[in-house]
Design an enzyme around this catalytic site. Structure first.
Site: not given
Ligand code: ATP
Ligand code: MG
Ligand code: MG
Length: 398
Positions: A28-30, A32-34, A50, A152
């Site tokens: 997945g991704w968000g 901030f990160s993949t 992450k 969040d």
């Molecule tokens: P945001 O834009 O929401 O702040 P982010 O970049 O901080 O996102 P996360 O929300 O931590 O990233 O993770 C992004 C996605 O990755 C999650 O929505 C999920 O689909 C997948 N993911 C995160 N952690 C895990 C995990 N421990 N196991 C499986 N999939 C995960």
């Molecule tokens: Mg986040």
């Protein structure tokens, strides 16, 4: 995304932390990160990796997330409190800069995907109850024991616990970790000799196999058709994504939460606390039960999203008490001195129980029971909302 300061472009087979972790596939991704499924060659188990974007602000956010998740892990040595467990962290240098990486336990699909698998029809009240219990255990732990506000909470940030756990049972899950970057795959170089050609074919098959065996509700190796059926899936879940979380005594003023899950006190610029997470929780639970967001505000003619949002809340929950309406730094922008919205004059009241019956075909009994659980959490007055611990005792869950 994938540029200087942005995401790191990982590929299956890439190694991290001096070779210990091997990237398998993107989970997945968000913003901030993949996030990648990775194999820990030292402890021989699957983990989630992450990989944060590299620019300074993202690095800063990652360090903050590490600080909070370290406290989470320290306070929960048996890993039973429904919050994701941090296992390790390190820095990784790539073409786009230096990326802070968090290694956490590997979890399954997000509640958002669960809602989508059910074609936005809701997942059934017994599953909703099960999920509520887990999320409330997590929130109670964060709020009462650690003093953390998540800020969040939403379906994307709650992940199911995989039922087939590849870290415990890699054989049954039928998943062999990739340990090297497949040769000559779509990223690879020219194919010259016959043996290299064979290698390329094998590598393609390997990649195809990985993408077929998608990590889904059942975990690594679950069959594609099982993804759509919820039968036999444990509804245990965990709260993830602490990039925006804060210590309640060090909270930064300003806008928190994702729009649809944002509490009224945040919109009007008043003080918020743990109870803002409870508001998001209630919005998320409604969505699980119905498949629709509780409040989906839009920019409308002559009003902005905030005003539309406040109007939607009042249509479902009744008028906001004047004292609350006037308590924020933006109050005067939205409300007149009677506590009415300045620019949206005619509200169409449609109370929660009626919405459940008339729009979502709940029986009167189901609607009353469910609304009885949700209504107090959706109190406009933050201090009146029940805590996570109080919600856990509610009759609807027991
Ligand atoms: P945001 O834009 O929401 O702040 P982010 O970049 O901080 O996102 P996360 O929300 O931590 O990233 O993770 C992004 C996605 O990755 C999650 O929505 C999920 O689909 C997948 N993911 C995160 N952690 C895990 C995990 N421990 N196991 C499986 N999939 C995960
Ligand atoms: Mg986040
Ligand atoms: Mg997220």
């Amino acid at each position: 995304g994938y540029r200087k300061g942005g995401y790191h472009a990982a590929r299956p087979g890439d190694r991290f932390a001096g070779g210990r972790f091997v990237a398998q596939r993107k989970l997945g991704w968000g913003n901030f990160s993949t996030v990648w499924l990775a194999y820990d060659t030292l402890l021989k188990r699957f983990v989630a990796l992450k990989i944060q974007k590299s620019a300074r602000d993202y690095a800063h956010a990652a360090l903050h997330e590490i600080e909070l998740l370290s406290a989470v892990a320290k306070g929960d040595p048996t890993n039973s409190k429904c919050v994701v467990q941090l296992l390790d962290h390190f820095k990784h240098s790539g073409p786009n800069g230096q990326h802070i990486c968090l290694v956490t336990e590997f979890l399954g699909d997000s509640l958002l995907r669960l809602i989508r698998y059910n074609r936005n029809k809701g997942i059934g009240l017994s599953r909703v109850r099960e999920i509520c219990r887990s999320v409330l255990v997590g929130l109670d732990y964060l709020h009462r024991e650690l003093g953390i506000i998540h800020t969040d909470l939403k379906p994307e940030n709650v992940l199911l616990v995989s039922t087939i756990n590849p870290s415990k049972d890699p054989v049954r899950s039928g998943f062999t970790p990739i340990l090297e970057r497949p040769v000559g795959n779509q990223y690879g170089g020219k194919v010259t000799s016959f043996s290299e050609k064979m290698l390329k074919i094998r590598a393609r098959r390997a990649v195809a196999k990985i993408s077929l065996r998608r990590v889904s509700l059942g975990g690594v190796g679950a069959e594609v058709e099982k993804e759509r059926s919820l039968d036999g899936i444990s509804m245990k879940c965990k709260i993830v994504d602490f990039g925006n979380a804060c210590w309640a005594d060090q909270r930064l003023a300003g806008e928190i939460q994702t729009r649809e899950y944002r509490a009224p006190e945040v919109i009007i610029g008043s003080v918020y606390s743990y109870s803002a997470d409870m508001w998001s929780f209630a919005c998320m639970v409604f969505e699980l039960a119905t498949g629709d967001m509780l409040f989906a505000p839009k920019n409308c003619q002559g009003c902005n999203e905030d005003e539309d949002h406040l109007a939607l809340m009042m249509e479902t929950l009744g008028k906001m008490p004047k004292k609350i309406a006037s308590s924020g730094t933006h109050s005067k922008v939205y409300f007149d001195r009677h506590g009415d919205l300045k620019r949206i004059r005619r509200l169409k009241f449609w109370p929660l129980e009626r919405v459940l019956v008339e729009r979502y075909n709940f029986t009167e009994t189901d609607a009353n029971g469910f609304a009885d659980f949700l209504r107090p959490i959706l109190d406009f007055t933050p201090e009146n909302r029940p805590t996570a611990a109080e919600c856990l005792k509610h009759a609807w869950l027991n």
